[in-house]
Design an enzyme around this catalytic site. Structure first.
Site, PDB file in Angstrom:
ATOM      1  N   TYR A  85       0.843  -1.202   0.000  1.00  0.00           N
ATOM      2  CA  TYR A  85       0.000   0.000   0.000  1.00  0.00           C
ATOM      3  C   TYR A  85       0.876   1.249   0.000  1.00  0.00           C
ATOM      4  CZ  TYR A  85      -3.866   3.113   0.872  1.00  0.00           C
ATOM      5  OH  TYR A  85      -4.800   4.106   0.731  1.00  0.00           O
ATOM      6  N   PHE A 137      -8.222  20.879 -24.963  1.00  0.00           N
ATOM      7  CA  PHE A 137      -8.455  19.440 -25.046  1.00  0.00           C
ATOM      8  C   PHE A 137      -9.662  19.154 -24.150  1.00  0.00           C
ATOM      9  CE2 PHE A 137      -8.056  14.941 -24.080  1.00  0.00           C
ATOM     10  CZ  PHE A 137      -8.155  14.476 -25.377  1.00  0.00           C
ATOM     11  N   THR A 138     -10.455  18.164 -24.560  1.00  0.00           N
ATOM     12  CA  THR A 138     -11.755  17.923 -23.923  1.00  0.00           C
ATOM     13  C   THR A 138     -11.667  17.796 -22.396  1.00  0.00           C
ATOM     14  OG1 THR A 138     -11.425  15.593 -24.402  1.00  0.00           O
ATOM     15  CG2 THR A 138     -12.760  16.850 -25.976  1.00  0.00           C
ATOM     16  N   ASP A 228       1.134  19.849 -20.661  1.00  0.00           N
ATOM     17  CA  ASP A 228       0.502  18.553 -20.889  1.00  0.00           C
ATOM     18  C   ASP A 228       1.519  17.727 -21.674  1.00  0.00           C
ATOM     19  OD1 ASP A 228      -0.855  16.351 -21.833  1.00  0.00           O
ATOM     20  OD2 ASP A 228      -2.738  17.429 -22.142  1.00  0.00           O
ATOM     21  N   LYS A 271      -0.182   7.127 -23.489  1.00  0.00           N
ATOM     22  CA  LYS A 271       0.252   7.463 -24.856  1.00  0.00           C
ATOM     23  C   LYS A 271       1.770   7.256 -24.953  1.00  0.00           C
ATOM     24  CE  LYS A 271      -3.871   9.703 -24.568  1.00  0.00           C
ATOM     25  NZ  LYS A 271      -4.711   9.681 -23.358  1.00  0.00           N
ATOM     26  N   ARG A 395     -13.623  14.303 -34.124  1.00  0.00           N
ATOM     27  CA  ARG A 395     -12.996  15.428 -33.418  1.00  0.00           C
ATOM     28  C   ARG A 395     -13.503  16.711 -34.074  1.00  0.00           C
ATOM     29  NH1 ARG A 395     -10.733  13.949 -28.532  1.00  0.00           N
ATOM     30  NH2 ARG A 395     -12.975  13.700 -28.528  1.00  0.00           N
ATOM     31  N   PHE A 462     -19.543  13.534 -26.377  1.00  0.00           N
ATOM     32  CA  PHE A 462     -19.168  12.701 -27.521  1.00  0.00           C
ATOM     33  C   PHE A 462     -18.945  11.240 -27.144  1.00  0.00           C
ATOM     34  CE2 PHE A 462     -15.635  14.650 -25.446  1.00  0.00           C
ATOM     35  CZ  PHE A 462     -14.777  13.601 -25.237  1.00  0.00           C
TER      36      PHE A 462
HETATM   37  C1  P61 Z   1      -7.174  10.340 -26.823  1.00  0.00           C
HETATM   38  F1  P61 Z   1     -11.993  11.250 -27.072  1.00  0.00           F
HETATM   39  N1  P61 Z   1      -6.480  11.438 -24.845  1.00  0.00           N
HETATM   40  O1  P61 Z   1      -6.513  11.192 -27.461  1.00  0.00           O
HETATM   41  P1  P61 Z   1      -6.494  10.201 -19.987  1.00  0.00           P
HETATM   42  N2  P61 Z   1      -4.268  15.245 -22.497  1.00  0.00           N
HETATM   43  C2  P61 Z   1      -4.193  14.846 -23.779  1.00  0.00           C
HETATM   44  C3  P61 Z   1      -4.844  13.687 -24.167  1.00  0.00           C
HETATM   45  O2  P61 Z   1      -4.760  13.297 -25.423  1.00  0.00           O
HETATM   46  C4  P61 Z   1      -5.593  12.935 -23.202  1.00  0.00           C
HETATM   47  C5  P61 Z   1      -5.632  13.407 -21.869  1.00  0.00           C
HETATM   48  C6  P61 Z   1      -4.972  14.555 -21.549  1.00  0.00           C
HETATM   49  C7  P61 Z   1      -7.221  10.467 -25.360  1.00  0.00           C
HETATM   50  C8  P61 Z   1      -8.230   9.654 -24.581  1.00  0.00           C
HETATM   51  C9  P61 Z   1      -9.480  10.442 -24.676  1.00  0.00           C
HETATM   52  O3  P61 Z   1     -12.096  13.457 -25.626  1.00  0.00           O
HETATM   53  C10 P61 Z   1     -11.345  12.415 -25.213  1.00  0.00           C
HETATM   54  O4  P61 Z   1      -5.379   9.292 -19.599  1.00  0.00           O
HETATM   55  C11 P61 Z   1      -3.419  15.643 -24.754  1.00  0.00           C
HETATM   56  O5  P61 Z   1      -7.295   9.720 -21.146  1.00  0.00           O
HETATM   57  O6  P61 Z   1      -7.326  10.585 -18.832  1.00  0.00           O
HETATM   58  C12 P61 Z   1      -6.322  11.780 -23.575  1.00  0.00           C
HETATM   59  O7  P61 Z   1      -5.735  11.536 -20.482  1.00  0.00           O
HETATM   60  C13 P61 Z   1      -6.399  12.684 -20.811  1.00  0.00           C
HETATM   61  C14 P61 Z   1     -10.275  10.346 -25.776  1.00  0.00           C
HETATM   62  C15 P61 Z   1      -9.675  11.481 -23.804  1.00  0.00           C
HETATM   63  C16 P61 Z   1     -11.214  11.316 -26.035  1.00  0.00           C
HETATM   64  C17 P61 Z   1     -10.641  12.465 -24.057  1.00  0.00           C
HETATM   65  O8  P61 Z   1      -7.744   9.388 -27.359  1.00  0.00           O
END
Ligand code: P61
Length: 472
Positions: A85, A137-138, A228, A271, A395, A462
């Protein structure tokens, strides 16, 4: 300096062909479907590719998030999970890896990127403050808004033009930022939210020169820069390739130099860092870290696991070291580019120049007959799935959501369908099949009638929205 060994044999001899610096040890069979099965599946999914079952998908280009193939070293690391833990040895390995390759002083694990976004937004934004950034970003913008902040887009105009060939479409427009500071006052700016590369712009990079100028501007006003870092290794590759003066630096050295000009970073390790789950948050400031270390136990888990298993942290630590190698990143971006070149040769409208993690089809030019309220990019994602079982992601207007003040849709300039390439997963032949399918959908483009939205949830609509096909 670039280490000469990460060149493949073909590259060492200046030959035409080169290849990935790995071979395949384990495979996962794919399921083929009939047109009839796909018609049923996409209708059941409300024409939303997020709602498809993965077993109904042939080539999955929904995202590069958590979909990478781990190396044999990473899998071996999973067996060395210390599932304590508190104080797991895997946490210290992760901390060392982040410090060594990104250079920040304090590190906290989080369950994924948005966990880290939540914490930094809560700790660093006061009610009513502005957060200027290089395109929204979303999840990032939502956490900023939930923390009481207002996101302001200060990216260069070229980023909103899919045809512009600007080499660094992720750059911040310093005049836009300066004007915001002048108008609102520096104390009303929470921090600059800088992403490298910029996902919604097409995986476009930020230049080192732009970052340095941004740093100088922020220092004049006492404003912090948080990065980021989700795809920052890919960004470092573009600096090495395109920016004068950096060709002799390794990607790893450029990454560290870049991070060094910022005050902290959040990371979706799913990523660049080559893991299926995980994230981290890192800052230099001791006081801010105190606050974040306290918040992480409320929302994620103890500060030495942050919602992750020990084995996940170990895989991440190893993935970080693999991800910064020149040979890895060159092959990764080389594959994305291969697909981009096929589509460009066939005159398919895509975002140029091709970015780091995906090809973005320009749905406005693909379907000029469809108004934005008919969801052209969502339509294109559905048509591509129907043609060949390839899954992509919208997107555009659906992703942009609604203005919380007016309730109306945001109308983003970019209306794109993303073909996202997972790392170390698909072959060049898969890319050929994808290109041929996009071409077939493009050939049939005049028949598309668009979609209407019939259900949408309140946040990040979305992901779970449902659509109906329009007949005319
Ligand atoms: C993706 F449709 N991305 O691109 P988490 N910052 C950035 C990202 O690309 C990102 C996160 C933070 C995704 C997954 C995803 O609208 C969407 O580990 C530049 O996914 O929490 C994630 O990181 C968030 C898909 C996220 C989406 C949001 O496919």
């Amino acid at each position: 300096m670039t280490d000469p060994y990460p060149l493949t044999m073909g590259q060492q001899f200046g030959r035409r062909s080169w290849a990935e610096p790995w071979k395949i040890k384990m495979v996962e069979p794919l399921r083929m479907t009939s047109r009839g099965e796909r018609e049923r599946a996409i209708a059941e999914a409300g024409y939303n590719t997020f709602l498809l079952k993965s077993e109904d998908v042939y080539i999955d280009l929904l995202t590069d998030s958590g979909t990478s193939a781990m190396s044999d070293r990473q899998w071996a690391g999973m067996m060395l999970g210390d599932e304590a833990y508190a104080g797991s040895r895997n946490f210290y390995n992760l901390e060392d890896a982040v410090r060594m390759h990104y250079g920040y002083k304090h590190v906290l694990p989080t369950h994924q990127g948005r966990g880290a976004e939540h914490l930094i937004s809560r700790a660093a934004i006061k009610q009513g403050q502005y957060i200027p950034g290089n395109m929204y970003f979303t999840t990032t913008r939502l956490h900023q808004e939930l923390a009481g902040g207002v996101f302001v887009d200060v990216i260069v105009d070229e980023a909103h033009d899919p045809a512009s060939r600007h080499p660094f479409k992720g750059d911040v427009d310093l005049n836009k930022l300066e004007a915001l500071v002048k108008r609102e006052g520096a104390e009303r700016i929470a921090y600059v939210s800088l992403a490298g590369t910029v996902n919604m712009a097409g995986g476009q990079p930020v230049s080192m020169a732009n970052l340095r100028a941004l740093r100088a501007l922020c220092d004049r006003h006492g404003i912090k820069i948080y990065l980021d870092a989700t795809r920052m290794v890919e960004n470092a590759f573009f600096i090495q390739e395109r920016e004068p003066g950096w060709a002799d630096w390794s990607v790893a050295a450029i990454l560290k130099e870049f991070c060094n000009c910022t005050d902290g970073a959040w990371m979706s390790a799913k990523k660049d860092n080559l893991v299926n789950i995980g994230g981290w948050l890192a800052v230099n400031d001791d006081e801010l870290f105190e606050e974040l270390r306290n918040l992480v136990v409320v929302y994620e888990g103890l500060h030495t696991y942050g919602g992750l298993a020990g084995r996940d942290m170990e895989a991440m630590a190893i993935g970080i070291a693999e991800s910064v190698r020149d040979d890895h990143i060159r092959a990764r971006i080389g594959q994305v580019r291969y697909l981009g070149e096929l589509l460009t040769d066939w005159n398919i409208p895509i975002v140029q120049p091709v970015g780091g993690h995906a090809i973005f089809l320009d749905a406005r030019r693909f379907y000029p007959q469809l108004a934005q309220v008919k969801f052209p990019a969502q339509t294109l994602a559905a048509e591509l799935y129907l043609d060949s079982g390839i899954r992509s992601m919208e997107r555009g207007i659906a992703s942009a959501g609604r203005d919380p003040k007016t309730g109306d849709h945001y109308y983003p300039k970019l209306e794109l369908t993303r073909l996202t390439i997972p790392r170390r997963v698909y072959t060049q032949a898969h890319m050929d099949v994808v290109a041929e399918s996009v071409k077939a959908v493009h050939d049939a483009r005049e028949q598309a009638r668009g979609l209407e939205i019939v259900y949408e949830p309140k946040y990040l609509r979305f992901f779970q929205a449902r659509f109906r096909r329009l007949q005319d």
